[in-house]
Scaffold this motif. Structure first.
Motif, PDB file in Angstrom:
ATOM      1  N   LYS A  58      -7.674   5.401  -5.491  1.00  0.00           N
ATOM      2  CA  LYS A  58      -6.345   5.567  -4.622  1.00  0.00           C
ATOM      3  C   LYS A  58      -6.953   5.769  -3.217  1.00  0.00           C
ATOM      4  O   LYS A  58      -7.885   6.212  -2.780  1.00  0.00           O
ATOM      5  N   SER A  62       0.037  10.133  -0.903  1.00  0.00           N
ATOM      6  CA  SER A  62       1.458   9.357  -1.018  1.00  0.00           C
ATOM      7  C   SER A  62       1.522   8.477  -1.991  1.00  0.00           C
ATOM      8  O   SER A  62       2.391   8.030  -2.569  1.00  0.00           O
ATOM      9  N   ASN A  63       0.408   7.568  -2.469  1.00  0.00           N
ATOM     10  CA  ASN A  63       0.164   6.779  -3.445  1.00  0.00           C
ATOM     11  C   ASN A  63       0.007   7.124  -4.711  1.00  0.00           C
ATOM     12  O   ASN A  63      -0.244   6.199  -5.719  1.00  0.00           O
ATOM     13  N   CYS A  64      -0.242   8.336  -5.046  1.00  0.00           N
ATOM     14  CA  CYS A  64      -0.842   8.969  -6.208  1.00  0.00           C
ATOM     15  C   CYS A  64       0.445   9.333  -7.026  1.00  0.00           C
ATOM     16  O   CYS A  64       1.398   9.685  -6.735  1.00  0.00           O
ATOM     17  N   ASN A 103      -3.360   1.500   3.594  1.00  0.00           N
ATOM     18  CA  ASN A 103      -2.134   1.970   2.594  1.00  0.00           C
ATOM     19  C   ASN A 103      -1.423   0.506   2.305  1.00  0.00           C
ATOM     20  O   ASN A 103      -0.963   0.338   1.073  1.00  0.00           O
ATOM     21  N   GLU A 106      -3.435  -0.742  -0.565  1.00  0.00           N
ATOM     22  CA  GLU A 106      -3.144   0.042  -1.806  1.00  0.00           C
ATOM     23  C   GLU A 106      -1.948  -0.296  -2.265  1.00  0.00           C
ATOM     24  O   GLU A 106      -1.862  -0.589  -3.614  1.00  0.00           O
ATOM     25  N   LYS A 107      -0.994  -0.620  -1.547  1.00  0.00           N
ATOM     26  CA  LYS A 107       0.454  -0.757  -2.151  1.00  0.00           C
ATOM     27  C   LYS A 107       0.209  -2.238  -2.903  1.00  0.00           C
ATOM     28  O   LYS A 107       0.970  -2.430  -3.691  1.00  0.00           O
ATOM     29  N   LEU A 110      -1.359  -1.613  -5.986  1.00  0.00           N
ATOM     30  CA  LEU A 110      -0.510  -1.187  -7.220  1.00  0.00           C
ATOM     31  C   LEU A 110       0.348  -2.135  -7.800  1.00  0.00           C
ATOM     32  O   LEU A 110       0.950  -2.084  -8.712  1.00  0.00           O
TER      33      LEU A 110
END
Length: 119
Positions: A58, A62-64, A103, A106-107, A110
């Protein structure tokens, strides 16, 4: 230092800078000095990052999917992030841009993983 350790150190530095900015502007502290409440929050955030078992996978808390912050501390860190996030571009532009880029990556990652799971 391996990639995960570098990421962990960068995350700790970013959150520390955001807390320092918040404290200076909202609690009237000077320079690198923090009030007791912000110092406690910083120590807590750093300890959570040090203990995070998901750091390899991660970018930001906030993305966890697992939120390891106590509810009270989570409320405090959100307040700091809401205040400091938009102002970081003026105080730490490179750090802010890196955060936005990581960020977004990462998004996207995901979303791809979720898409694959739904097929």
């Amino acid at each position: 230092m391996n990639k995960t350790e570098k990421k962990r150190e960068r995350e700790k530095k970013t959150v520390s800078e955001m807390i320092a900015l918040y404290c200076r502007k909202n609690h009237g502290t000077k320079g690198r000095k923090l009030c007791d409440e912000c110092r406690e929050l910083r120590e807590y955030a750093v300890s959570r990052s040090d203990k995070c078992p998901f750091m390899e996978n991660k970018t930001f808390c906030s993305n966890c999917k697992v939120h390891c912050y106590k509810p009270e501390m989570r409320k405090k860190i959100r307040k700091v992030m809401r205040y400091s996030g938009p102002r970081m571009i003026f105080h730490h532009p490179v750090m802010a841009l890196r955060h936005v880029i990581e960020n977004k990556r990462e998004k996207r990652r995901l979303e791809r993983e979720n898409y694959k799971l739904n097929i």
